[in-house]
Design an enzyme around this catalytic site. Structure first.
Site, mmCIF file in Angstrom:
data_model
loop_
_atom_site.group_PDB
_atom_site.id
_atom_site.type_symbol
_atom_site.label_atom_id
_atom_site.label_comp_id
_atom_site.label_asym_id
_atom_site.label_seq_id
_atom_site.Cartn_x
_atom_site.Cartn_y
_atom_site.Cartn_z
ATOM 1 N N LEU A 109 0.837 -1.199 0.000
ATOM 2 C CA LEU A 109 0.000 0.000 0.000
ATOM 3 C C LEU A 109 0.869 1.245 0.000
ATOM 4 O O LEU A 109 1.938 1.271 0.636
ATOM 5 C CB LEU A 109 -0.912 0.012 1.228
ATOM 6 C CG LEU A 109 -1.822 -1.203 1.394
ATOM 7 C CD1 LEU A 109 -2.851 -0.932 2.484
ATOM 8 C CD2 LEU A 109 -2.493 -1.590 0.104
ATOM 9 N N GLY A 154 1.180 -5.187 1.289
ATOM 10 C CA GLY A 154 0.089 -5.259 0.308
ATOM 11 C C GLY A 154 0.514 -5.926 -1.001
ATOM 12 O O GLY A 154 -0.324 -6.490 -1.711
ATOM 13 N N ASN A 178 4.746 -7.630 6.424
ATOM 14 C CA ASN A 178 5.650 -7.035 7.415
ATOM 15 C C ASN A 178 5.019 -5.883 8.193
ATOM 16 O O ASN A 178 5.714 -5.059 8.778
ATOM 17 C CB ASN A 178 6.918 -6.534 6.705
ATOM 18 C CG ASN A 178 6.612 -5.471 5.662
ATOM 19 O OD1 ASN A 178 5.590 -5.550 4.993
ATOM 20 N ND2 ASN A 178 7.472 -4.480 5.522
ATOM 21 N N GLU A 179 3.677 -5.828 8.223
ATOM 22 C CA GLU A 179 2.985 -4.672 8.803
ATOM 23 C C GLU A 179 3.469 -4.297 10.204
ATOM 24 O O GLU A 179 3.637 -3.112 10.514
ATOM 25 C CB GLU A 179 1.467 -4.920 8.841
ATOM 26 C CG GLU A 179 0.743 -4.638 7.531
ATOM 27 C CD GLU A 179 0.915 -5.742 6.497
ATOM 28 O OE1 GLU A 179 1.650 -6.715 6.754
ATOM 29 O OE2 GLU A 179 0.320 -5.618 5.415
HETATM 30 N N1 CO8 Z 1 4.573 3.639 -0.135
HETATM 31 C C1 CO8 Z 1 5.029 4.840 -0.527
HETATM 32 N N2 CO8 Z 1 6.301 5.073 -0.921
HETATM 33 C C2 CO8 Z 1 7.145 4.015 -0.909
HETATM 34 C C3 CO8 Z 1 6.731 2.743 -0.493
HETATM 35 C C4 CO8 Z 1 5.381 2.563 -0.097
HETATM 36 N N3 CO8 Z 1 4.875 1.374 0.301
HETATM 37 N N4 CO8 Z 1 7.794 1.910 -0.583
HETATM 38 C C5 CO8 Z 1 8.835 2.646 -1.040
HETATM 39 N N5 CO8 Z 1 8.444 3.915 -1.242
HETATM 40 C C6 CO8 Z 1 9.247 5.021 -1.766
HETATM 41 C C7 CO8 Z 1 10.512 5.262 -0.938
HETATM 42 O O1 CO8 Z 1 10.227 6.084 0.177
HETATM 43 C C8 CO8 Z 1 11.403 5.951 -1.961
HETATM 44 O O2 CO8 Z 1 10.942 7.294 -2.076
HETATM 45 P P1 CO8 Z 1 11.956 8.484 -2.467
HETATM 46 O O3 CO8 Z 1 12.468 8.144 -3.845
HETATM 47 O O4 CO8 Z 1 11.091 9.698 -2.437
HETATM 48 O O5 CO8 Z 1 13.026 8.468 -1.418
HETATM 49 C C9 CO8 Z 1 11.034 5.221 -3.265
HETATM 50 O O6 CO8 Z 1 9.732 4.641 -3.058
HETATM 51 C C10 CO8 Z 1 11.992 4.112 -3.636
HETATM 52 O O7 CO8 Z 1 12.128 3.236 -2.537
HETATM 53 P P2 CO8 Z 1 13.483 2.467 -2.215
HETATM 54 O O8 CO8 Z 1 14.641 3.359 -2.463
HETATM 55 O O9 CO8 Z 1 13.331 1.854 -0.862
HETATM 56 O O10 CO8 Z 1 13.442 1.341 -3.372
HETATM 57 P P3 CO8 Z 1 14.242 -0.033 -3.396
HETATM 58 O O11 CO8 Z 1 14.152 -0.524 -4.791
HETATM 59 O O12 CO8 Z 1 15.584 0.086 -2.765
HETATM 60 O O13 CO8 Z 1 13.397 -1.026 -2.435
HETATM 61 C C11 CO8 Z 1 11.348 -1.938 -1.592
HETATM 62 C C12 CO8 Z 1 12.114 -1.417 -2.825
HETATM 63 C C13 CO8 Z 1 11.984 -3.237 -1.108
HETATM 64 C C14 CO8 Z 1 9.926 -2.222 -2.024
HETATM 65 C C15 CO8 Z 1 11.409 -0.886 -0.470
HETATM 66 O O14 CO8 Z 1 11.036 0.370 -1.026
HETATM 67 C C16 CO8 Z 1 10.537 -1.145 0.700
HETATM 68 O O15 CO8 Z 1 10.816 -2.018 1.512
HETATM 69 N N6 CO8 Z 1 9.421 -0.378 0.819
HETATM 70 C C17 CO8 Z 1 8.550 -0.445 1.933
HETATM 71 C C18 CO8 Z 1 7.590 -1.545 1.766
HETATM 72 C C19 CO8 Z 1 6.624 -1.611 2.898
HETATM 73 O O16 CO8 Z 1 6.982 -1.755 4.049
HETATM 74 N N7 CO8 Z 1 5.328 -1.497 2.578
HETATM 75 C C20 CO8 Z 1 4.316 -1.546 3.543
HETATM 76 C C21 CO8 Z 1 3.133 -0.741 3.106
HETATM 77 S S1 CO8 Z 1 1.787 -0.989 4.233
HETATM 78 C C22 CO8 Z 1 0.812 -2.206 3.516
HETATM 79 O O17 CO8 Z 1 0.992 -2.571 2.376
HETATM 80 C C23 CO8 Z 1 -0.314 -2.827 4.286
HETATM 81 C C24 CO8 Z 1 -0.866 -1.904 5.253
HETATM 82 C C25 CO8 Z 1 -2.069 -2.489 5.990
HETATM 83 C C26 CO8 Z 1 -2.653 -1.392 6.888
HETATM 84 C C27 CO8 Z 1 -3.393 -1.923 8.034
HETATM 85 C C28 CO8 Z 1 -3.734 -0.827 9.020
HETATM 86 C C29 CO8 Z 1 -4.849 -1.146 9.933
#
Ligand code: CO8
Length: 303
Positions: A109, A154, A178-179
């Site tokens: 997400l 997500g 990994n939430e």
């Molecule tokens: N949302 C928004 N922006 C993101 C996200 C995301 N999920 N993931 C990465 N970005 C952004 C980064 O901040 C970065 O932004 P900027 O260029 O402005 O600095 C850009 O995307 C590139 O990211 P990386 O440099 O980290 O890219 P890599 O290729 O090195 O890594 C990954 C890719 C492995 C995907 C890494 O970005 C990562 O681990 N991202 C986080 C993933 C994550 O933890 N997602 C969880 C989202 S929450 C969800 O899906 C479920 C929520 C359920 C809610 C329930 C509540 C009740």
């Protein structure tokens, strides 16, 4: 507006019985090469590209939302509209979902849709997340995830809604819910989807610890079904699809419905409450603070 129209429609498996009479026409017809060329169609939004080959009855959806295919409101809307169209096209029997972005299937997400946003925006966003899940998990089509990069949270959920997962055998990639590492809690239908995929005990540990698995670990626990070299993910998905297409649609669809309907019904009968819970939770100061720190960590890690 478009999403709202899309939200009014039932998920695929719900209307299954009434559609069964038309299922026998799903088989791909034989036709001339000239006709074949005409029968390839593609539709592109900014965020996804869908290529549908009417000859095989298989569509490929490529997620192309840089940098990491995060599931934003706009992205989810595009996906829902595309799925709706494919679902209504009786000649489309299978869907392969993959990524056009290097190294990432989907980052899950879009955190920016949950951070610093109004309760109204959060509610609309969550409704779209629910809709995507309902459409994928309840799809009549054979769905295969060609996971050609990392797939946290997500992104993992999206792949788990599919009938089969093929992942690139690259130890730098990871997949999982990994939430808790973000200080947030996977909702019950995320949990149910994982329980249905890997079982209760593995899910309990995975969710509490917010585990991200390497491809080899994911294969071991059954989170993915097959690992192949990165450049063979899509071709393997296509070959696998051919095997699934050999099963009569009506029997496979009824079986899928039998397995998934109780999980789907649980969310459909609790949608409003689930949205309210999400909004209440995500707008809490403490949760917003956790999300802010996580975003900072992502930026620092990059620097
Ligand atoms: N949302 C928004 N922006 C993101 C996200 C995301 N999920 N993931 C990465 N970005 C952004 C980064 O901040 C970065 O932004 P900027 O260029 O402005 O600095 C850009 O995307 C590139 O990211 P990386 O440099 O980290 O890219 P890599 O290729 O090195 O890594 C990954 C890719 C492995 C995907 C890494 O970005 C990562 O681990 N991202 C986080 C993933 C994550 O933890 N997602 C969880 C989202 S929450 C969800 O899906 C479920 C929520 C359920 C809610 C329930 C509540 C009740």
């Amino acid at each position: 507006m478009a999403l709202r129209a899309c939200l009014r429609t039932k998920p695929g498996l719900t209307g299954l019985l009434s559609q069964l009479s038309s299922c026998s026409s799903h088989g791909a017809a034989r036709m001339s090469p000239a006709l074949v060329a005409q029968r390839r169609s593609s539709s592109t939004s900014q965020k996804i590209k869908v290529d549908f080959d009417q000859r095989t009855g298989v569509a490929v959806m490529r997620m192309q939302s840089p940098p990491v295919n995060s599931l934003s409101l706009e992205f989810l809307t595009d996906v829902c509209i595309a799925l709706e169209k494919l679902e209504m096209d009786k000649s489309c029997r299978g869907l392969i979902v993959t990524s056009s972005q290097p190294k990432v299937f989907s980052a899950g997400l879009d955190i920016l849709d949950m951070y610093g946003k109004s309760p109204e925006h959060c509610a609309e966003f969550w409704k779209a997340v629910q809709e995507m899940w309902l459409k994928f998990y309840g799809s009549n089509m054979i769905t295969i995830a060609a996971v050609n990069g990392s797939s946290p949270a997500g992104g993992c959920l999206l792949s788990m809604t599919c009938d089969y997962r093929i992942m690139a055998d690259n130890p730098r990639y990871s997949i999982g819910l990994n939430e808790t590492q973000l200080g947030i809690v996977a909702p019950f239908w995320f949990k149910d989807t994982m329980v249905n995929t890997v079982g209760h005990r593995t899910t309990e540990m995975a969710l509490q610890l917010g585990l991200l698995y390497s491809p080899a670990e994911a294969l071991k626990i059954g989170l993915v079904d097959r690992l192949v070299p990165e450049d063979q993910v899509l071709t393997t998905a296509t070959e696998t699809m051919t095997k699934w297409l050999a099963i009569p649609d009506h029997a496979r669809q009824l079986t899928k419905s039998m397995m998934r309907k109780p999980t789907i019904d649980k969310l459909t009968s609790n949608r409003e409450a689930d949205i309210n819970n999400f909004v209440k939770f995500i707008t809490k100061d403490s949760i917003q603070k956790s999300l802010g720190m996580y975003l900072e960590m992502l930026k620092r890690r990059k620097a």
